[in-house]
Design a protein around this motif. Sequence first.
Motif, PDB file in Angstrom:
ATOM      1  N   THR A  27     -20.455   0.355  31.015  1.00  0.00           N
ATOM      2  CA  THR A  27     -20.924  -0.281  29.794  1.00  0.00           C
ATOM      3  C   THR A  27     -22.296   0.289  29.456  1.00  0.00           C
ATOM      4  OG1 THR A  27     -21.447  -2.420  28.776  1.00  0.00           O
ATOM      5  CG2 THR A  27     -22.012  -2.194  31.078  1.00  0.00           C
ATOM      6  N   LYS A  28     -22.659   0.226  28.174  1.00  0.00           N
ATOM      7  CA  LYS A  28     -24.037   0.569  27.812  1.00  0.00           C
ATOM      8  C   LYS A  28     -24.784  -0.680  27.372  1.00  0.00           C
ATOM      9  CE  LYS A  28     -23.669   5.337  26.078  1.00  0.00           C
ATOM     10  NZ  LYS A  28     -24.934   6.007  26.370  1.00  0.00           N
ATOM     11  N   ARG A  29     -24.083  -1.551  26.643  1.00  0.00           N
ATOM     12  CA  ARG A  29     -24.759  -2.702  26.051  1.00  0.00           C
ATOM     13  C   ARG A  29     -24.200  -4.040  26.517  1.00  0.00           C
ATOM     14  NH1 ARG A  29     -26.378  -1.639  20.175  1.00  0.00           N
ATOM     15  NH2 ARG A  29     -27.398   0.378  20.330  1.00  0.00           N
ATOM     16  N   SER A  70     -21.001  -5.447  26.557  1.00  0.00           N
ATOM     17  CA  SER A  70     -19.787  -6.160  26.122  1.00  0.00           C
ATOM     18  C   SER A  70     -18.609  -5.877  27.056  1.00  0.00           C
ATOM     19  CB  SER A  70     -19.445  -5.864  24.655  1.00  0.00           C
ATOM     20  OG  SER A  70     -19.262  -4.511  24.444  1.00  0.00           O
ATOM     21  N   THR A  71     -18.487  -4.657  27.514  1.00  0.00           N
ATOM     22  CA  THR A  71     -17.373  -4.351  28.432  1.00  0.00           C
ATOM     23  C   THR A  71     -17.540  -5.168  29.715  1.00  0.00           C
ATOM     24  OG1 THR A  71     -17.314  -2.146  27.472  1.00  0.00           O
ATOM     25  CG2 THR A  71     -16.066  -2.468  29.512  1.00  0.00           C
ATOM     26  N   ILE A  81     -16.223   2.685  23.731  1.00  0.00           N
ATOM     27  CA  ILE A  81     -16.181   3.934  22.957  1.00  0.00           C
ATOM     28  C   ILE A  81     -17.530   4.128  22.258  1.00  0.00           C
ATOM     29  CG2 ILE A  81     -15.080   5.119  20.997  1.00  0.00           C
ATOM     30  CD1 ILE A  81     -13.250   4.871  23.500  1.00  0.00           C
ATOM     31  N   TYR A  82     -18.092   5.298  22.473  1.00  0.00           N
ATOM     32  CA  TYR A  82     -19.320   5.688  21.778  1.00  0.00           C
ATOM     33  C   TYR A  82     -19.091   7.058  21.154  1.00  0.00           C
ATOM     34  CZ  TYR A  82     -22.070   1.800  23.534  1.00  0.00           C
ATOM     35  OH  TYR A  82     -22.560   0.533  23.771  1.00  0.00           O
ATOM     36  N   TYR A  83     -19.399   7.168  19.882  1.00  0.00           N
ATOM     37  CA  TYR A  83     -19.243   8.440  19.172  1.00  0.00           C
ATOM     38  C   TYR A  83     -17.844   9.032  19.388  1.00  0.00           C
ATOM     39  CZ  TYR A  83     -24.231   7.695  19.044  1.00  0.00           C
ATOM     40  OH  TYR A  83     -25.478   7.123  18.870  1.00  0.00           O
ATOM     41  N   GLU A  84     -16.860   8.179  19.185  1.00  0.00           N
ATOM     42  CA  GLU A  84     -15.439   8.577  19.193  1.00  0.00           C
ATOM     43  C   GLU A  84     -14.894   8.973  20.560  1.00  0.00           C
ATOM     44  OE1 GLU A  84     -13.848   8.139  16.342  1.00  0.00           O
ATOM     45  OE2 GLU A  84     -15.683   7.682  15.289  1.00  0.00           O
ATOM     46  N   LEU A  94     -14.953  -0.749  18.162  1.00  0.00           N
ATOM     47  CA  LEU A  94     -14.991  -1.536  16.921  1.00  0.00           C
ATOM     48  C   LEU A  94     -13.949  -1.069  15.917  1.00  0.00           C
ATOM     49  CD1 LEU A  94     -18.768  -2.279  16.344  1.00  0.00           C
ATOM     50  CD2 LEU A  94     -16.950  -3.857  16.961  1.00  0.00           C
ATOM     51  N   ALA A  95     -13.429   0.130  16.103  1.00  0.00           N
ATOM     52  CA  ALA A  95     -12.424   0.648  15.171  1.00  0.00           C
ATOM     53  C   ALA A  95     -11.199  -0.275  15.129  1.00  0.00           C
ATOM     54  CB  ALA A  95     -12.010   2.055  15.568  1.00  0.00           C
ATOM     55  N   TYR A 109      -9.199   7.666  21.620  1.00  0.00           N
ATOM     56  CA  TYR A 109      -9.980   6.780  22.500  1.00  0.00           C
ATOM     57  C   TYR A 109      -9.259   6.590  23.847  1.00  0.00           C
ATOM     58  CZ  TYR A 109     -12.633   5.412  18.244  1.00  0.00           C
ATOM     59  OH  TYR A 109     -13.399   5.398  17.103  1.00  0.00           O
ATOM     60  N   TRP A 135     -18.209  -5.634  20.390  1.00  0.00           N
ATOM     61  CA  TRP A 135     -19.187  -6.167  19.434  1.00  0.00           C
ATOM     62  C   TRP A 135     -20.495  -5.405  19.593  1.00  0.00           C
ATOM     63  CZ3 TRP A 135     -16.899  -9.226  23.323  1.00  0.00           C
ATOM     64  CH2 TRP A 135     -17.684  -9.454  24.455  1.00  0.00           C
TER      65      TRP A 135
HETATM   66  C1  LIG Z   1     -24.307   4.089  18.934  1.00  0.00           C
HETATM   67  C2  LIG Z   1     -22.931   3.489  18.879  1.00  0.00           C
HETATM   68  C3  LIG Z   1     -21.813   4.277  18.661  1.00  0.00           C
HETATM   69  C4  LIG Z   1     -20.524   3.705  18.585  1.00  0.00           C
HETATM   70  N1  LIG Z   1     -19.436   4.499  18.323  1.00  0.00           N
HETATM   71  C5  LIG Z   1     -18.219   3.922  18.151  1.00  0.00           C
HETATM   72  C6  LIG Z   1     -17.093   4.714  17.771  1.00  0.00           C
HETATM   73  O1  LIG Z   1     -17.160   5.922  17.628  1.00  0.00           O
HETATM   74  N2  LIG Z   1     -15.895   4.068  17.575  1.00  0.00           N
HETATM   75  C7  LIG Z   1     -15.762   2.710  17.716  1.00  0.00           C
HETATM   76  O2  LIG Z   1     -14.673   2.190  17.491  1.00  0.00           O
HETATM   77  N3  LIG Z   1     -16.800   1.947  18.113  1.00  0.00           N
HETATM   78  C8  LIG Z   1     -18.029   2.522  18.317  1.00  0.00           C
HETATM   79  N4  LIG Z   1     -19.097   1.749  18.682  1.00  0.00           N
HETATM   80  C9  LIG Z   1     -18.886   0.317  18.994  1.00  0.00           C
HETATM   81  C10 LIG Z   1     -18.826   0.084  20.515  1.00  0.00           C
HETATM   82  O3  LIG Z   1     -17.668   0.671  21.059  1.00  0.00           O
HETATM   83  C11 LIG Z   1     -18.821  -1.423  20.789  1.00  0.00           C
HETATM   84  O4  LIG Z   1     -20.032  -1.970  20.321  1.00  0.00           O
HETATM   85  C12 LIG Z   1     -18.617  -1.771  22.249  1.00  0.00           C
HETATM   86  O5  LIG Z   1     -18.468  -3.180  22.338  1.00  0.00           O
HETATM   87  C13 LIG Z   1     -19.755  -1.301  23.127  1.00  0.00           C
HETATM   88  O6  LIG Z   1     -19.472  -1.566  24.474  1.00  0.00           O
HETATM   89  P1  LIG Z   1     -20.596  -1.925  25.562  1.00  0.00           P
HETATM   90  O7  LIG Z   1     -21.375  -3.125  25.035  1.00  0.00           O
HETATM   91  O8  LIG Z   1     -19.848  -2.255  26.794  1.00  0.00           O
HETATM   92  O9  LIG Z   1     -21.469  -0.719  25.737  1.00  0.00           O
HETATM   93  C14 LIG Z   1     -20.369   2.306  18.764  1.00  0.00           C
HETATM   94  C15 LIG Z   1     -21.496   1.498  19.022  1.00  0.00           C
HETATM   95  C16 LIG Z   1     -22.771   2.073  19.078  1.00  0.00           C
HETATM   96  C17 LIG Z   1     -23.954   1.176  19.318  1.00  0.00           C
END
Ligand SMILES: Cc1cc2nc3c(=O)[nH]c(=O)nc-3n(C[C@H](O)[C@H](O)[C@H](O)COP(=O)(O)O)c2cc1C
Length: 156
Positions: free
Chosen positions: A11-13, A15-16, A56-59, A88-89, A104, A125
Amino acid sequence: MSNRICIVYDTKRGSTEMIVKWMEEAIKGKAEVKVMRVSEVDSLRGCNLVVIGSPIYYERPLKSVLKFLEEHRDELRDKKVAVFVVCLAELFGHFTKGYIEKYYLGPILKKVPAKVVKAGIMRGWLAKPDFNQKENIQKWINDVLSASFYSNGVGC
Ligand SMILES: Cc1cc2nc3c(=O)[nH]c(=O)nc-3n(C[C@H](O)[C@H](O)[C@H](O)COP(=O)(O)O)c2cc1C
């Protein structure tokens, strides 16, 4: 061997991590469960089902999760595996389902050397936790358990 489940995620933030806690809560009392961040996994010994999740971050799924799959390839070969992505997609419903499956989930599925019991798409989220997702997520992990341990092979 009793049913022992390892949930491995990154996870980065956060939610996972929360999603994984909801899964753990749903499993407790039904099977043994151990939750580990990818960086904490030493060995998967003793686990007969491994559930692997990445946001997912940046696809893309996180590199750390893909690296975990490469490093544990041999160990995963004889395990049941379920995978999920958090993104989020998913908000766009069935319009994006094919895209999410391909871009993904695809990179994760390609690296799993075992038969995948179930692949899930979870809605994440950005700031405030979305507690509306809890029920769906707990249903998903219960379905994974049923498919892994309780299925009699005739579709029940
Ligand atoms: C910088 C950034 C890039 C993201 N890129 C995508 C993306 O490419 N596709 C998508 O569906 N969600 C994207 N998201 C949404 C994250 O997948 C979503 O917020 C997820 O809950 C983050 O998981 P985490 O809290 O475990 O890190 C992005 C969010 C951030 C903040």
